[in-house]
Design a protein around this motif. Structure first.
Motif, mmCIF file in Angstrom:
data_model
loop_
_atom_site.group_PDB
_atom_site.id
_atom_site.type_symbol
_atom_site.label_atom_id
_atom_site.label_comp_id
_atom_site.label_asym_id
_atom_site.label_seq_id
_atom_site.Cartn_x
_atom_site.Cartn_y
_atom_site.Cartn_z
ATOM 1 N N HIS A 21 0.864 -1.186 0.000
ATOM 2 C CA HIS A 21 0.000 0.000 0.000
ATOM 3 C C HIS A 21 0.899 1.235 0.000
ATOM 4 C CE1 HIS A 21 -3.931 -1.983 1.384
ATOM 5 N NE2 HIS A 21 -3.065 -2.940 1.156
ATOM 6 N N PRO A 22 1.365 1.668 -1.191
ATOM 7 C CA PRO A 22 2.330 2.766 -1.240
ATOM 8 C C PRO A 22 1.783 4.105 -0.781
ATOM 9 C CG PRO A 22 1.576 2.204 -3.441
ATOM 10 C CD PRO A 22 1.010 1.164 -2.522
ATOM 11 N N VAL A 23 0.491 4.371 -1.013
ATOM 12 C CA VAL A 23 -0.098 5.658 -0.646
ATOM 13 C C VAL A 23 -1.323 5.393 0.228
ATOM 14 C CG1 VAL A 23 -1.035 7.829 -1.486
ATOM 15 C CG2 VAL A 23 0.666 6.596 -2.864
ATOM 16 N N PRO A 24 -1.277 5.757 1.501
ATOM 17 C CA PRO A 24 -2.439 5.544 2.381
ATOM 18 C C PRO A 24 -3.647 6.323 1.884
ATOM 19 C CG PRO A 24 -0.466 6.118 3.643
ATOM 20 C CD PRO A 24 -0.142 6.356 2.202
ATOM 21 N N GLN A 25 -4.835 5.866 2.258
ATOM 22 C CA GLN A 25 -6.055 6.484 1.762
ATOM 23 C C GLN A 25 -6.150 7.959 2.113
ATOM 24 O OE1 GLN A 25 -8.413 4.991 -0.296
ATOM 25 N NE2 GLN A 25 -9.069 7.120 -0.498
ATOM 26 N N HIS A 26 -5.743 8.331 3.311
ATOM 27 C CA HIS A 26 -5.872 9.749 3.689
ATOM 28 C C HIS A 26 -4.976 10.628 2.816
ATOM 29 C CE1 HIS A 26 -2.009 10.312 5.875
ATOM 30 N NE2 HIS A 26 -2.119 9.028 6.150
ATOM 31 N N GLU A 27 -3.849 10.080 2.348
ATOM 32 C CA GLU A 27 -2.982 10.854 1.460
ATOM 33 C C GLU A 27 -3.586 10.956 0.060
ATOM 34 O OE1 GLU A 27 1.094 9.720 1.400
ATOM 35 O OE2 GLU A 27 1.250 9.574 3.585
ATOM 36 N N ILE A 28 -4.293 9.917 -0.372
ATOM 37 C CA ILE A 28 -5.003 9.990 -1.652
ATOM 38 C C ILE A 28 -6.061 11.080 -1.586
ATOM 39 C CG2 ILE A 28 -6.539 8.759 -3.225
ATOM 40 C CD1 ILE A 28 -5.105 6.177 -2.451
ATOM 41 N N ASN A 29 -6.804 11.101 -0.485
ATOM 42 C CA ASN A 29 -7.819 12.147 -0.300
ATOM 43 C C ASN A 29 -7.195 13.535 -0.380
ATOM 44 O OD1 ASN A 29 -9.493 9.966 0.165
ATOM 45 N ND2 ASN A 29 -9.663 10.318 2.363
ATOM 46 N N ASP A 30 -6.056 13.698 0.283
ATOM 47 C CA ASP A 30 -5.375 14.999 0.295
ATOM 48 C C ASP A 30 -4.896 15.384 -1.109
ATOM 49 O OD1 ASP A 30 -5.794 15.130 2.999
ATOM 50 O OD2 ASP A 30 -3.766 14.494 3.551
ATOM 51 N N LEU A 31 -4.436 14.378 -1.879
ATOM 52 C CA LEU A 31 -3.995 14.641 -3.256
ATOM 53 C C LEU A 31 -5.129 15.206 -4.106
ATOM 54 C CD1 LEU A 31 -1.787 11.564 -4.279
ATOM 55 C CD2 LEU A 31 -1.143 13.974 -4.490
ATOM 56 N N LEU A 32 -6.276 14.563 -4.000
ATOM 57 C CA LEU A 32 -7.426 15.004 -4.789
ATOM 58 C C LEU A 32 -7.791 16.443 -4.460
ATOM 59 C CD1 LEU A 32 -9.703 11.822 -4.484
ATOM 60 C CD2 LEU A 32 -8.067 12.373 -6.289
ATOM 61 N N VAL A 33 -7.873 16.743 -3.180
ATOM 62 C CA VAL A 33 -8.256 18.086 -2.742
ATOM 63 C C VAL A 33 -7.199 19.105 -3.142
ATOM 64 C CG1 VAL A 33 -8.673 19.520 -0.713
ATOM 65 C CG2 VAL A 33 -9.714 17.240 -0.872
ATOM 66 N N ASP A 34 -5.929 18.747 -2.946
ATOM 67 C CA ASP A 34 -4.846 19.682 -3.244
ATOM 68 C C ASP A 34 -4.840 20.089 -4.712
ATOM 69 O OD1 ASP A 34 -2.074 20.929 -2.698
ATOM 70 O OD2 ASP A 34 -1.647 19.494 -4.308
ATOM 71 N N ARG A 35 -4.924 19.097 -5.616
ATOM 72 C CA ARG A 35 -4.871 19.427 -7.038
ATOM 73 C C ARG A 35 -6.117 20.209 -7.465
ATOM 74 N NH1 ARG A 35 -0.593 17.489 -5.735
ATOM 75 N NH2 ARG A 35 0.817 16.316 -7.114
ATOM 76 N N ALA A 36 -7.268 19.854 -6.940
ATOM 77 C CA ALA A 36 -8.490 20.581 -7.293
ATOM 78 C C ALA A 36 -8.438 22.012 -6.780
ATOM 79 C CB ALA A 36 -9.711 19.857 -6.741
ATOM 80 N N LYS A 37 -7.882 22.221 -5.606
ATOM 81 C CA LYS A 37 -7.761 23.571 -5.048
ATOM 82 C C LYS A 37 -6.852 24.454 -5.893
ATOM 83 C CE LYS A 37 -10.000 23.524 -0.953
ATOM 84 N NZ LYS A 37 -10.984 24.535 -0.533
#
Length: 404
Positions: A219-235
């Motif tokens: 599991h290279p990227v934990p779920q909470h980091e995936i969530n943060d990625l989505l929000v960060d790029r959209a922001k």
């Protein structure tokens, strides 16, 4: 000049209730226009739309007063003289008019139009009208957009957003049309290991691709980091596609990602995908329900082994579809036997479904674990337990029989 008219909540008058008037009325209602149909007689479709309050139908001949205040008028009667009179009235009061019987006699024409996400394309003929030719060209252009062969990313700055796209069970041609359009709009793609990953090869070279794929032991990227990625790029004002295997809401943790976006004030859209729980067995010739064999299907995750609902389904002879259950297959078979299931109940194990590497292993509850070990079954695999998994069921429609 081709101009797009926003007709939502605007008065549009359609004169004529035949085939052309019906098609125009239906399209205008779909656009949200305030539609008035004037015709002594009209199709059943117009009558039905009027009865539902979707448009107004004045059941009589048209008068000049009917078009007063209209933004657009469609003259679609079967009487050329009447159409010409309507066109003249509109010209005198400077109202746009489409004469369905004489496109060259009016300044406005209706384009052959189709919508693809937030893009609409329209084709009109110059000179003599040729509607079938326009439709043919429109459809060809639409297919190019829907197949993701045109880069339709936004150029001007706009609010960022996230689209959760289910890519289906693995074959790239099983993704939905809307999913392909979303990929063509993406500035960033956050991709899983499973699903139609070959779609990534079709993206422009400057689309950012972030691999967050998980495997059973990695599991290279934990779920909470995936969530943060989505929000960060959209922001940052980017269009982000979260490309997931199967369907985003079937053991895909899509609900958590939607919640993270909503909590952060980011616009988010879910584009469903074909879930492997149904599609993979179907492609292997296994219907998860079959009259006289199974009327109920239970889809479960194999990570934690069989729960009480799964045990009850096994006891009742329902179809059980287990995803991500290769490592816990023994637990499922033991639970089935403990619940009183017939040891001869068929089991099908489908590896890499919908891809060239697909392999189907047949067994029964009593020997599935042993056969899986002997044949080297590996994830990703879909496990189907129940009478529907019997080899040749579609051809014979027979009940489960002992494994030879």
């Amino acid at each position: 000049m081709i101009v797009s008219l926003g007709l939502a909540r605007r008065r549009v008058v359609v004169v004529g209730g035949g085939g052309v008037g019906t098609r125009r009325s239906r399209a205008l209602v779909a656009e949200g226009a305030d539609v008035l149909v004037v015709a002594p007689f009209a199709s059943a479709d117009i009558a039905a739309m009027a009865s539902r309050g979707e448009l107004e139908w004045r059941q009589r001949a048209v008068s000049r007063a009917d078009i007063e205040g209209a933004w657009l008028v469609v003259a679609a009667t079967d009487n050329p003289t009447a159409n010409a009179s309507i066109t003249l009235w509109c010209e005198e009061q400077r109202t746009w008019c489409v004469n369905a019987a004489d496109a060259e006699g009016t300044p406005a024409r209706v384009a052959a139009q189709s919508t693809h996400g937030d893009v609409a394309i329209g084709v009109v003929s110059l000179g003599a009208a040729d509607p079938r030719r326009a439709v043919r060209i429109r459809d060809a252009l639409g297919r190019v957009i829907d197949e993701g062969d045109i880069d339709v990313r936004h150029v001007r700055a706009r609010e960022g957003r996230v689209m959760l796209v289910g890519s289906g069970p693995g074959a790239e041609d099983l993704v939905t049309v809307r999913g392909m359009r979303a990929l063509a709009e993406a500035d960033v793609v956050v991709a899983d290991r499973l699903g139609a990953t070959m779609l990534l090869d079709r993206l422009s070279h400057d689309v950012e691709i972030i691999d967050v794929g998980k495997s059973p032991d990695h599991h290279p990227v934990p779920q909470h980091e995936i969530n943060d990625l989505l929000v960060d790029r959209a922001k940052k004002g980017l269009t982000v596609v979260r490309l997931k295997g199967g369907d985003p809401f079937v053991f895909g943790r899509g609900g958590e990602e939607v919640h993270a976006c909503v909590s952060a004030g980011v616009s988010v859209e879910v584009i469903p995908g074909i879930t492997s729980a149904i599609a993979v067995p179907g492609l292997a010739g296994i219907p998860v329900t079959q009259r006289g064999v199974a009327a109920t299907v239970v889809i479960t995750s194999g990570h934690l082994g069989p729960d009480e609902a799964t045990r009850a389904a096994l006891a009742e002879g329902a179809t059980v579809v287990a995803l991500m259950a290769v490592g816990t297959m023994g637990d499922f078979m033991a639970a089935a036997l403990d619940a009183g299931a017939d040891p001869r109940t068929p089991v099908a194990i489908i590896e890499c479904g919908s891809t060239p590497r697909e392999r189907v292993t047949r067994a029964t509850i009593s020997d599935a674990s042993l056969i899986a070990d002997e044949t080297g079954v590996k994830p990703p695999a879909v496990i189907v337990i129940g009478g529907v998994a019997l080899d040749g069921l579609l051809a014979s429609k027979v009940a489960a029989t002992p494994r030879p």
